[in-house]
Motif scaffolding. Structure first.
Motif, PDB file in Angstrom:
ATOM      1  N   TYR A  75     -40.690  -9.684   5.394  1.00  0.00           N
ATOM      2  CA  TYR A  75     -41.188  -8.558   4.598  1.00  0.00           C
ATOM      3  C   TYR A  75     -41.160  -7.277   5.415  1.00  0.00           C
ATOM      4  O   TYR A  75     -40.847  -6.208   4.898  1.00  0.00           O
ATOM      5  CB  TYR A  75     -42.617  -8.825   4.106  1.00  0.00           C
ATOM      6  N   PHE A  76     -41.494  -7.426   6.696  1.00  0.00           N
ATOM      7  CA  PHE A  76     -41.486  -6.251   7.563  1.00  0.00           C
ATOM      8  C   PHE A  76     -40.079  -5.673   7.672  1.00  0.00           C
ATOM      9  O   PHE A  76     -39.861  -4.476   7.521  1.00  0.00           O
ATOM     10  CB  PHE A  76     -42.046  -6.623   8.941  1.00  0.00           C
ATOM     11  N   ILE A  77     -39.093  -6.575   7.907  1.00  0.00           N
ATOM     12  CA  ILE A  77     -37.691  -6.134   7.997  1.00  0.00           C
ATOM     13  C   ILE A  77     -37.277  -5.460   6.691  1.00  0.00           C
ATOM     14  O   ILE A  77     -36.660  -4.388   6.685  1.00  0.00           O
ATOM     15  CB  ILE A  77     -36.766  -7.343   8.271  1.00  0.00           C
ATOM     16  N   ASN A  78     -37.639  -6.089   5.562  1.00  0.00           N
ATOM     17  CA  ASN A  78     -37.329  -5.509   4.255  1.00  0.00           C
ATOM     18  C   ASN A  78     -37.864  -4.105   4.157  1.00  0.00           C
ATOM     19  O   ASN A  78     -37.180  -3.196   3.690  1.00  0.00           O
ATOM     20  CB  ASN A  78     -38.007  -6.326   3.153  1.00  0.00           C
ATOM     21  N   THR A  79     -39.127  -3.951   4.577  1.00  0.00           N
ATOM     22  CA  THR A  79     -39.759  -2.634   4.471  1.00  0.00           C
ATOM     23  C   THR A  79     -38.997  -1.615   5.289  1.00  0.00           C
ATOM     24  O   THR A  79     -38.753  -0.504   4.822  1.00  0.00           O
ATOM     25  CB  THR A  79     -41.209  -2.715   4.975  1.00  0.00           C
ATOM     26  N   VAL A  80     -38.611  -2.014   6.530  1.00  0.00           N
ATOM     27  CA  VAL A  80     -37.892  -1.068   7.388  1.00  0.00           C
ATOM     28  C   VAL A  80     -36.582  -0.660   6.710  1.00  0.00           C
ATOM     29  O   VAL A  80     -36.273   0.539   6.590  1.00  0.00           O
ATOM     30  CB  VAL A  80     -37.618  -1.689   8.772  1.00  0.00           C
ATOM     31  N   ILE A  81     -35.825  -1.658   6.204  1.00  0.00           N
ATOM     32  CA  ILE A  81     -34.534  -1.338   5.580  1.00  0.00           C
ATOM     33  C   ILE A  81     -34.738  -0.448   4.356  1.00  0.00           C
ATOM     34  O   ILE A  81     -34.067   0.573   4.179  1.00  0.00           O
ATOM     35  CB  ILE A  81     -33.792  -2.628   5.198  1.00  0.00           C
ATOM     36  N   VAL A  82     -35.704  -0.822   3.505  1.00  0.00           N
ATOM     37  CA  VAL A  82     -35.905  -0.072   2.269  1.00  0.00           C
ATOM     38  C   VAL A  82     -36.349   1.357   2.561  1.00  0.00           C
ATOM     39  O   VAL A  82     -35.806   2.316   2.008  1.00  0.00           O
ATOM     40  CB  VAL A  82     -36.934  -0.797   1.366  1.00  0.00           C
ATOM     41  N   THR A  83     -37.310   1.522   3.487  1.00  0.00           N
ATOM     42  CA  THR A  83     -37.790   2.888   3.726  1.00  0.00           C
ATOM     43  C   THR A  83     -36.711   3.737   4.385  1.00  0.00           C
ATOM     44  O   THR A  83     -36.504   4.875   3.969  1.00  0.00           O
ATOM     45  CB  THR A  83     -39.051   2.928   4.614  1.00  0.00           C
ATOM     46  N   VAL A  84     -36.023   3.171   5.397  1.00  0.00           N
ATOM     47  CA  VAL A  84     -34.992   3.983   6.065  1.00  0.00           C
ATOM     48  C   VAL A  84     -33.896   4.350   5.066  1.00  0.00           C
ATOM     49  O   VAL A  84     -33.482   5.514   4.970  1.00  0.00           O
ATOM     50  CB  VAL A  84     -34.416   3.244   7.292  1.00  0.00           C
ATOM     51  N   GLY A  85     -33.460   3.366   4.270  1.00  0.00           N
ATOM     52  CA  GLY A  85     -32.419   3.639   3.271  1.00  0.00           C
ATOM     53  C   GLY A  85     -32.865   4.717   2.303  1.00  0.00           C
ATOM     54  O   GLY A  85     -32.121   5.665   2.018  1.00  0.00           O
ATOM     55  N   THR A  86     -34.091   4.585   1.806  1.00  0.00           N
ATOM     56  CA  THR A  86     -34.586   5.557   0.830  1.00  0.00           C
ATOM     57  C   THR A  86     -34.637   6.955   1.431  1.00  0.00           C
ATOM     58  O   THR A  86     -34.190   7.920   0.810  1.00  0.00           O
ATOM     59  CB  THR A  86     -35.997   5.162   0.357  1.00  0.00           C
ATOM     60  N   VAL A  87     -35.177   7.043   2.667  1.00  0.00           N
ATOM     61  CA  VAL A  87     -35.315   8.368   3.271  1.00  0.00           C
ATOM     62  C   VAL A  87     -33.945   8.999   3.473  1.00  0.00           C
ATOM     63  O   VAL A  87     -33.719  10.157   3.098  1.00  0.00           O
ATOM     64  CB  VAL A  87     -36.097   8.275   4.603  1.00  0.00           C
ATOM     65  N   VAL A  88     -32.991   8.232   4.032  1.00  0.00           N
ATOM     66  CA  VAL A  88     -31.675   8.811   4.320  1.00  0.00           C
ATOM     67  C   VAL A  88     -31.010   9.293   3.036  1.00  0.00           C
ATOM     68  O   VAL A  88     -30.540  10.439   2.950  1.00  0.00           O
ATOM     69  CB  VAL A  88     -30.787   7.773   5.056  1.00  0.00           C
ATOM     70  N   ILE A  89     -31.001   8.438   1.994  1.00  0.00           N
ATOM     71  CA  ILE A  89     -30.310   8.830   0.760  1.00  0.00           C
ATOM     72  C   ILE A  89     -31.041   9.986   0.086  1.00  0.00           C
ATOM     73  O   ILE A  89     -30.426  10.972  -0.317  1.00  0.00           O
ATOM     74  CB  ILE A  89     -30.180   7.639  -0.200  1.00  0.00           C
ATOM     75  N   SER A  90     -32.376   9.874  -0.020  1.00  0.00           N
ATOM     76  CA  SER A  90     -33.054  10.912  -0.800  1.00  0.00           C
ATOM     77  C   SER A  90     -32.995  12.252  -0.083  1.00  0.00           C
ATOM     78  O   SER A  90     -32.907  13.289  -0.732  1.00  0.00           O
ATOM     79  CB  SER A  90     -34.491  10.511  -1.112  1.00  0.00           C
ATOM     80  N   ILE A  91     -32.990  12.253   1.261  1.00  0.00           N
ATOM     81  CA  ILE A  91     -32.904  13.535   1.960  1.00  0.00           C
ATOM     82  C   ILE A  91     -31.506  14.117   1.835  1.00  0.00           C
ATOM     83  O   ILE A  91     -31.342  15.314   1.586  1.00  0.00           O
ATOM     84  CB  ILE A  91     -33.291  13.370   3.451  1.00  0.00           C
ATOM     85  N   SER A  92     -30.449  13.263   1.939  1.00  0.00           N
ATOM     86  CA  SER A  92     -29.120  13.873   1.886  1.00  0.00           C
ATOM     87  C   SER A  92     -28.805  14.378   0.480  1.00  0.00           C
ATOM     88  O   SER A  92     -28.212  15.450   0.328  1.00  0.00           O
ATOM     89  CB  SER A  92     -28.042  12.925   2.411  1.00  0.00           C
TER      90      SER A  92
END
Lengths: 334, 289
Positions: free
Chosen positions: A128-145
């Motif tokens: 779950y922790f790994i999932n959270t890291v992937i989901v948050t990093v992915g979300t931040v990168v896409i939503s910021i760009s």
């Protein structure tokens, strides 16, 4: 406001602030204490503040079986994490280009996350922790760009279309998640995307987008137009001017917005809970402990709460300046 | 900037919002006229027309949850503002370093994941927790966990986790106070309370309206914290908010169409609060041109 000099009034100020600080922090202190107790101490009739601390609850939460040289491995992991945090804290004083240090830290953190399960028998909570890291990093990168492009154009274009986009974004920001969630579920089942990280990332990007473009736009408004206009006179087209001139000076604003985007996606409960079956993120991973039928859950729930809080607190402490600035900018400018 | 360039830059974001917010909202409107459960999802929904809306509007439990949501909103929002304002004024009296320490502590309830924060808050009121222990000295077991206590708990928690946001914004607002005005007031012999009454409060009024509207909308759709707090101790479901009731209709009762109708009614309710805000920002945008 000017300073009050009356000593009694000053005493009153400190007293009030300290009382409020206690009110803010006491749930954290108590939960942290609970997470280090054994079963007997945690369930004692009179609340215990002095007890013999134990790591058992954390071990049960994170590990399936305790490795033989567990102490050594955990010291090793903690040492690496401390070094990384120190590097990030003192990044300004190290005579290397700071972007190299950020990349180095990110790479070593990813390597660490990937490496741990090779040596230790980890529990589901680690996934779950790994999932959270992937989901948050992915979300931040896409939503910021995506948001940077939109925020920039919204700050520069003066036509009616920009107003319409901004106002409808404001309306979307206010809508309850439950109004969107069943259509998402319905479409996701049809496309066979249910329970994938991709779905969660796309949905979170969309949900955060109205907030992101408003905040980025308010930061872009502070940058004078002359900058990219002079670059464009020199022959660069708008995209090049944006990339080479505007983005480099926008970094503080981008970091502030990224921090809020990270908080929003890390905190999301309802959407992730309904759109995933097994690939949970940390907030959803708390749901087995909400019921509280099993008294043993009390300490595990405490350990899980602390484990979910520490990473975000570390991130916030590293970037606290930007958080306060972002809060102020978001509210003062609207 | 030209219109075509604007659309070229903003296209990804606009497409994303249309595909994932406008379209789902329309589908949601359509689903609200259908009968659908998780089991019948494969077979397709059945048309029932406006039946869901009729049942919801005549459902006493829905109105009860609505009343509690309204009470929650109208109690928590003013309390947050009052406490936030007082604490921001107090913070303003400190030197920079001590202020930083206090501010980091105050921000904790705001940055922690809402579900986790609520879980932590709840630990205090578990039978093993210290506050339960203190209450236990004065009340019998039956008096704890009754409707009033659970509702109070939800409201106290609502104040606990949003006040930091108000503190920080008010604090930022206080830093922009016009200096000359304050000095002039001091020379004219204005007392501290007079300055607050005649300079600080008017200066912060537009900021207050803005965060009050945001706060109002967020309280109206409160879900995470109430969901966690009522998971175990919800006496005859009296402490439901509109959103938790909608969630139960969808997940526990599996009436997906009905829950969609309920969510859309909430959308209408939020829109009523939101429209003044939208008009205000619309005027602001037009002026900025």
């Amino acid at each position: 406001m000017e300073r009050i000099n009356n000593p009694i009034a000053r005493l009153f100020v400190y007293l009030g602030l300290t009382l409020f600080a206690v009110y803010s922090i006491i749930p954290f202190v108590w939960t942290a204490l609970q997470s280090f107790k054994n079963f007997k101490d945690a369930n004692s009739r009179t609340p215990k503040f002095i007890f013999e601390p134990t790591w058992d609850n954390y071990a049960e939460l994170w590990l399936r079986s305790i490795p033989e040289n567990g102490a050594m491995i955990s010291y090793f992991i903690i040492a690496i994490l401390l070094v990384l945090v120190c590097l990030l804290l003192f990044v300004e004083y190290i005579p290397v280009k700071s972007s190299y240090i950020y990349w180095f830290c990110a790479a070593s953190f990813a390597l660490l996350l990937w490496g741990i399960p090779q040596y230790v028998d980890v529990n589901k909570f680690y996934d779950y922790f790994i999932n959270t890291v992937i989901v948050t990093v992915g979300t931040v990168v896409i939503s910021i760009s995506v948001g940077c492009l939109a925020g920039y154009s919204l700050s520069r274009y003066t036509g009616m279309a920009a107003v319409v986009v901004l106002i409808s974004a404001l309306a979307f920001r206010a809508l309850p998640r439950l109004a969107f969630i069943l259509p998402y579920y319905w479409i996701a089942t049809a496309l066979d995307l249910l329970d994938t990280r991709l779905l969660v990332i796309i949905v979170l990007v969309a949900v955060n987008q109205p907030f992101t473009i408003w905040m980025l736009r308010s930061f872009f408004m502070d940058i004078p137009k002359d900058l990219e206009e002079s670059a464009m006179v020199d022959g660069a087209n708008r995209l090049v001017a944006f990339w080479k001139v505007i983005i480099p000076i926008m970094w503080p604003g981008i970091i502030s917005t990224a921090l809020f985007s990270l908080l929003l996606s890390y905190n999301e409960f309802l959407l992730v809970r309904l759109l995933t079956v097994n690939n949970w993120t940390l907030p959803v991973a708390m749901s087995p402990y909400l019921g509280g039928e099993d008294p043993r859950h009390l300490m595990i729930a405490a350990a899980a709460s602390v484990s979910a809080t520490v990473p975000i607190v570390v991130v916030i402490l590293l970037f606290q300046k930007h958080l306060v600035k972002g809060l102020a900018a978001g509210a003062v400018k609207g | 900037m030209k219109r075509s360039t604007f659309f070229a830059f903003a296209a990804p974001s606009i497409i994303l919002m249309v595909l994932l917010m406008v379209v789902p909202l329309l589908i949601s409107g359509w689903l609200s006229t259908q009968f659908l459960t998780f089991q019948t999802m494969k077979d397709g929904p059945q048309f029932v027309g406006t039946e869901h809306y009729v049942t919801i509007l005549s459902d006493p439990r829905f109105w009860q949850s609505f009343r509690f949501t309204a009470a929650y909103t109208f109690i928590t929002v003013p309390v947050r503002f009052f406490i936030g304002f007082v604490i921001a004024l107090m913070l303003d009296q400190l030197t920079k370093t001590t202020r930083g320490v206090y501010l980091s502590i105050f921000l904790l309830p705001f940055i922690v994941v809402p579900v986790v924060g609520t879980l932590m808050f709840k630990q205090l009121f578990e039978p093993q927790g210290p506050i339960y222990y203190m209450l236990r000295q004065y009340f019998s077991y039956k008096l704890l966990y009754n409707e009033f206590i659970v509702k109070t708990l939800i409201i106290v928690h609502g104040v606990w986790y949003v006040t930091p946001y108000v503190i920080v914004t008010y604090f930022a607002g206080l830093q922009t106070l016009p200096k000359q005005l304050m000095e002039a007031a001091s020379i004219d012999g204005a007392t501290f309370m007079q300055k607050i009454r005649h300079i600080v409060v008017p200066h912060l009024s537009s900021l207050t309206v803005l965060i009050a509207l945001i706060s109002l909308m967020d309280s109206y759709r409160v879900f995470d914290s109430v969901f966690v707090l009522t998971e175990r101790m919800n006496p005859i479901y009296k402490a439901d908010t509109v959103m938790t009731y909608t969630f139960q209709t969808a997940v526990t009762l599996q009436r997906l169409g009905k829950s969609n109708a309920m969510a859309l009614l909430t959308v209408v309710g939020i829109m009523i609060v939101l429209i003044p805000n939208l008009i205000m920002s619309y005027r602001e945008q037009i002026e900025e041109r």
